[in-house]
Design an enzyme around this catalytic site. Structure first.
Site, PDB file in Angstrom:
ATOM      1  N   ARG A  93       0.821  -1.206   0.000  1.00 50.51           N
ATOM      2  CA  ARG A  93       0.000   0.000   0.000  1.00 50.51           C
ATOM      3  C   ARG A  93       0.857   1.259   0.000  1.00 50.51           C
ATOM      4  O   ARG A  93       0.553   2.230  -0.688  1.00 50.51           O
ATOM      5  CB  ARG A  93      -0.959  -0.030   1.191  1.00 50.51           C
ATOM      6  CG  ARG A  93      -2.082  -1.011   0.950  1.00 50.51           C
ATOM      7  CD  ARG A  93      -2.973  -1.279   2.155  1.00 50.51           C
ATOM      8  NE  ARG A  93      -4.009  -2.233   1.731  1.00 50.51           N
ATOM      9  CZ  ARG A  93      -5.038  -2.601   2.491  1.00 50.51           C
ATOM     10  NH1 ARG A  93      -5.155  -2.133   3.719  1.00 50.51           N
ATOM     11  NH2 ARG A  93      -5.932  -3.450   2.016  1.00 50.51           N
ATOM     12  N   TYR A  98      -5.989  -1.284  -6.935  1.00 49.23           N
ATOM     13  CA  TYR A  98      -5.376  -2.508  -6.375  1.00 49.23           C
ATOM     14  C   TYR A  98      -4.769  -2.308  -4.985  1.00 49.23           C
ATOM     15  O   TYR A  98      -4.714  -1.205  -4.490  1.00 49.23           O
ATOM     16  CB  TYR A  98      -4.423  -3.179  -7.355  1.00 49.23           C
ATOM     17  CG  TYR A  98      -3.178  -2.499  -7.851  1.00 49.23           C
ATOM     18  CD1 TYR A  98      -2.683  -1.334  -7.311  1.00 49.23           C
ATOM     19  CD2 TYR A  98      -2.482  -3.082  -8.912  1.00 49.23           C
ATOM     20  CE1 TYR A  98      -1.519  -0.769  -7.798  1.00 49.23           C
ATOM     21  CE2 TYR A  98      -1.312  -2.508  -9.408  1.00 49.23           C
ATOM     22  CZ  TYR A  98      -0.842  -1.353  -8.838  1.00 49.23           C
ATOM     23  OH  TYR A  98       0.306  -0.800  -9.320  1.00 49.23           O
ATOM     24  N   GLU A  99      -4.430  -3.388  -4.358  1.00 41.95           N
ATOM     25  CA  GLU A  99      -3.993  -3.411  -2.937  1.00 41.95           C
ATOM     26  C   GLU A  99      -5.063  -2.837  -2.012  1.00 41.95           C
ATOM     27  O   GLU A  99      -4.748  -2.198  -1.016  1.00 41.95           O
ATOM     28  CB  GLU A  99      -2.673  -2.650  -2.750  1.00 41.95           C
ATOM     29  CG  GLU A  99      -1.546  -3.024  -3.674  1.00 41.95           C
ATOM     30  CD  GLU A  99      -1.250  -4.515  -3.730  1.00 41.95           C
ATOM     31  OE1 GLU A  99      -1.682  -5.242  -2.835  1.00 41.95           O
ATOM     32  OE2 GLU A  99      -0.606  -4.945  -4.697  1.00 41.95           O
ATOM     33  N   GLY A 100      -6.313  -3.136  -2.308  1.00 45.34           N
ATOM     34  CA  GLY A 100      -7.427  -2.592  -1.535  1.00 45.34           C
ATOM     35  C   GLY A 100      -7.905  -1.305  -2.180  1.00 45.34           C
ATOM     36  O   GLY A 100      -7.160  -0.328  -2.211  1.00 45.34           O
ATOM     37  N   GLN A 111      -9.586   1.494   1.733  1.00 46.68           N
ATOM     38  CA  GLN A 111      -8.616   2.265   2.525  1.00 46.68           C
ATOM     39  C   GLN A 111      -9.337   3.219   3.480  1.00 46.68           C
ATOM     40  O   GLN A 111      -8.931   3.394   4.627  1.00 46.68           O
ATOM     41  CB  GLN A 111      -7.695   3.092   1.606  1.00 46.68           C
ATOM     42  CG  GLN A 111      -6.920   2.278   0.569  1.00 46.68           C
ATOM     43  CD  GLN A 111      -6.025   1.233   1.191  1.00 46.68           C
ATOM     44  OE1 GLN A 111      -5.419   1.460   2.241  1.00 46.68           O
ATOM     45  NE2 GLN A 111      -5.959   0.063   0.564  1.00 46.68           N
TER      46      GLN A 111
END
Lengths: 596, 596
Positions: B298, B442-444, B449
């Protein structure tokens, strides 16, 4: 892949309940007999045609693009484009809003706009071929000599020929005063045109038998700058007097651009190598003449982003109902499934409602403006025509810039609903984002639109046109200010109206000291004005819907939910914009050029 | 085509003047000898390597993408990627922040971050191959058994092997609790892994001899949902005890995605067909273990958008100085030319300064966080480590979401500076916009977030971590509140701090009634918090720059101009965001699902 259901119910709501177009048409002799039955029939046919014929070509157009044969200079459009265009011509769609004198159906501009919304929603790149044709039609209609009109307009009306606007050169886009293409008078009254144009949308293709280029060029001894530009008709094939095709003219496609989006449209580099052209309108008045086409094109660009916004919304809505992922924070909503559909999550709803509100606001505004154009063109009363012309002039930059900025936001939010799948081409949503991006740029960047609004449309007549719109707002506020059920809409509308008035005066005063203050304030100013227009239209839609919310028709419930979302989550942008518009030019000029 | 000059001066300003990292390092035994000379040397070498070797591959990677041979399941990366990676390994770049125990150089995370900024600015798609490798390194470092660490970490440190994180399946991304990949224990202590993963960045390629997949899967009889997920090491080639390559494992690339951007990175579908794997960390604790990698990722995504923002800014700045078009509204600025360079126009400056301010804010924030990670990992005092860990936990979702949302805005504004030329692939600017779009997903996703920030990091500990950050703000305000020259920065900072505190309490109270209030407020809440962090960092940078503005170094003048722009044109977004965050969930829930 992509699906689309034409939003007929909302189109009809805007046409018949918000704008009451039948009442307007009653005062426009040529449309006096255009009634709801006829319009509904056109809309339903249009929905069928666009969804069945044009929509299936959207993804393939994006994937395959257009191809130039360097030897023949001929362009092949994506598979299916040509056949669809033949059906379009055959169905008489090109002729919808054209004059009956040239074979058109003479129907209202607003009805044509509704059809264009659907075309754009299904396939913006494809819709640009007929779209530019209609712009060329309007320009020739306004400025052509009788024999030019007689020769060209029937073919543009039928759609057998298409049109382009050839303005930009590699060194000049916004600043057309610098253009270099030359026109040399010939003994027979024609001109030889020499030069190179770029970014010519629909500039070369295989969909029609002839292409009518409208080309800006300089006459010998013309004054420098924008006052020395003339407009010329340069057909791909020189027509004989009976409109049969004669010799191939020396206007050629010399290259196609590789672009971020609208791959299905041929964005051509056009070389004019002693091409034969004919003057259209007055010498050295070419820019003014072209503005007829450009203003139509600017409204058309707003319609493009309306279409994309609606289409992207529909894709995201379907996905949000189908896709299950995680549980609602307030407890399971679909306990029978392994997870809840993502539409239960508040932020997914925010993204969907953002796209939906931008679509419904854009529909109301563009149909409103299109109706005003019908009034401008044909109302029996001269004052009414003048008022409508002022309204169109004022709101055109807002249609172009506000709707396209919102369209970029809306398509991106719709894409975000898909999570990682949204980034994948096959999902079909990211194309809308890429296609939507050009709408903020072409036909005058959105910065140029904002300068047009604040500098040319508002400050140059001391706010006279703005006051005309302000009167509509004031009237609505006065009529409904005491209705408590409408207070949630009327109060912020009245508040924003007052703030815009004050802001306009403040920026006007600052501009006396420094004209660059206009450039510093213009972009946020346009968005504030756009919100005022939307708040006005949404408040009117809310009034209608409140009155009918118990009618049993859920449409009004949904409309109220969208309007309330607009007022609580989108309109607050004005709190930011007003601060930005008031921040002044000094903070932008503090950085010396060399330190950037 | 694209050009890039590493912003070394601003990097050094942030490292040495804003953060005073040398002073921090003095308290971190392993970095006590990392001094400015060494860091400058690394930064200068990094600038040379990224600009000369990686940058030239950015456009070609976008154009050509990766190719899968369906017969061999091997992936070919774009021409030049493999050779550049060999130089990267040879130069020891992969080892920069790795432990000396495994052959690393043991340098600070913040220095590695600065190198990654440059890598991302030059080529995000390429940088993702080493980027994910470093994430896998950290996860194995934190959770591996001694023999696993000994086997894998030297090869990941050198970069001879690369890493991936295999989480997503087609039916689950955000909601990993639903994943279906199975792990079956074998007599020898290994597992057979069966399942299909999608969206695996750097998932298969020809750049390294081996790929270490970290794979989430379910053990037999594991509890349902996210508490039954375990993490496995699944190497492409099964290493022998001496790390030489053994048998090809049955983990294959079964497809590559066609994406909107980052074409140069192989986004792979990965099939595990009885692949051999080894448990990493505790059974059923796989998600927690993977979070080590995800948190690093992140921060890495924030760094990606920082790089793209800076790179896009630089392209636009150069164009705005070179391109001449129209005259300044306040009179010609380059009377010797046919038009003025467009950088004279206030709105062009607004677009440039927007991108610049987002870049400089992101640099300050990411380097700040990276330094806090160095403190967390190695400070001699336990309380200092704990405070730093809290700061990293709090700010990680802001780094990921705020910077990437701003990066999307910044790259799009930079593209807009180019007018029509911006939409053309060859210009090189629209790729930054397409590449930047994935960073919001991506990555959440950025919504995830925001829920992480408001729900997990702020409300779940009654604002304890937030108060720690608030103390920094308070301290700065108290120390500088009486300095009139700083009032333009301190006053709005203090004001926003108070508003965020009130808003946090208000949302917290509402959430007691209805947890969905968190989901309704989270996205604007995160952006408000992001602005508080930026306002704090920008105010500190302003203080330093004011003190040195007469030093003769124009850098401080430019910094002040950027900071003032931030406070007058970007920070006002909070006026909108606070209204949005307070609007509540009811307006989002009013629309029944079936009426969408």
């Amino acid at each position: 892949m992509a699906h689309y259901t034409a939003p007929l119910r909302d189109m009809q709501f805007v046409l018949y309940e918000l704008l009451d177009v039948e009442k307007e048409f009653a005062q426009i002799p040529q449309h006096a007999e255009t009634n709801r039955e006829l319009m509904d029939q056109v809309l339903e046919e249009g929905a069928r045609f666009t969804t069945e014929v044009i929509l299936p070509l959207n993804a393939v157009g994006d994937l395959n693009g257009c191809h130039l044969d360097n030897a023949t200079h001929e362009v092949t459009t994506p598979k299916g484009f040509k056949q669809a265009y033949a059906k379009y011509v055959e169905g008489g769609w090109a002729a919808l809003a054209c004059d009956t004198e040239f074979g058109g159906q003479g129907l209202p501009v607003v009805l044509n706009s509704a059809v264009y919304e659907m075309l754009n929603a299904c396939n913006q790149a494809w819709a640009m071929y007929p779209g530019l044709t209609h712009g060329a039609y309007e320009c020739l209609q306004a400025h052509g000599l009788p024999e030019q009109r007689k020769l060209y307009l029937p073919k543009l009306t039928s759609g057998e020929w298409t049109g382009t606007m050839c303005l930009t050169e590699s060194h000049c886009g916004t600043d057309l005063g610098m253009l270099r293409t030359k026109a040399t008078p010939q003994a027979d009254g024609s001109y030889k045109i020499d030069g190179n144009k770029i970014f010519i949308s629909s500039g070369e293709h295989d969909m029609a038998e002839n292409i009518v280029h409208l080309v800006l060029a300089r006459l010998p001894d013309s004054p420098p700058g924008s006052k020395g530009i003339s407009l010329f008709i340069v057909p791909k094939f020189i027509p004989n007097a009976d409109a049969s095709l004669g010799a191939r003219n020396s206007v050629y496609c010399s290259g196609l651009e590789h672009k971020m989006g609208i791959h299905g449209n041929a964005t051509a580099q056009i070389s004019l190598d002693g091409a034969t052209g004919w003057l259209l309108g007055q010498p050295n008045k070419g820019l003014q003449a072209m503005f007829v086409m450009m203003n139509a094109a600017r409204l058309g660009v707003g319609m493009q982003s309306l279409g994309l916004t609606e289409a992207a919304y529909q894709q995201a809505r379907t996905y949000a109902k189908d896709r299950i992922q995680s549980r609602s924070l307030s407890g399971p909503k679909a306990p029978d499934k392994p997870a809840d559909p993502i539409i239960v999550h508040p932020d997914v709803r925010r993204m969907l409602l953002t796209a939906r509100a931008w679509a419904e606001g854009a529909r109301a505004l563009t149909y409103f403006i299109a109706t005003q154009i019908d009034v401008e063109l044909g109302h029996s009363d001269e004052d009414a025509r003048k008022d409508a012309a002022d309204m169109v002039a004022l709101l055109t930059p807002i249609v172009k810039a506000f709707i396209t900025d919102n369209g970029w936001q809306a398509t991106s939010e719709a894409m975000q609903v898909f999570g990682g799948h949204g980034f994948i081409w096959e999902t079909g949503i990211e194309q809308y984002v890429r296609d939507a991006r050009i709408n903020m740029i072409y036909e005058g960047t959105n910065t140029i639109q904002s300068l047009d609004l604040l500098g040319r449309k508002v400050l140059s007549d001391n706010g006279a046109k703005l006051k005309k719109f302000g009167k509509l707002v004031q009237q609505f506020v006065e009529e409904n200010g005491t209705d408590e059920s409408l207070a949630e809409f009327v109060t912020p509308l009245a508040d924003l109206g007052e703030k815009l008035t004050k802001l306009t005066m403040e920026v006007g005063m600052k501009a006396f000291q420094n004209q660059d203050e206009v450039g510093a304030a213009a972009v946020p100013y346009l968005r504030i004005a756009g919100h005022l227009v939307y708040a006005y239209l949404f408040a009117r839609m809310a009034k209608i819907s409140l009155a009918k919310q118990d009618s049993g028709d859920d449409f009004y419930k949904a409309k109220l939910a969208t309007v309330r979302f607009y007022f609580s989550r989108l309109l607050p942008e004005t709190a930011m914009l007003i601060r930005q518009a008031r921040a002044g030019v000094a903070v932008l000029q503090q950085m010396p050029e060399e330190l950037f």
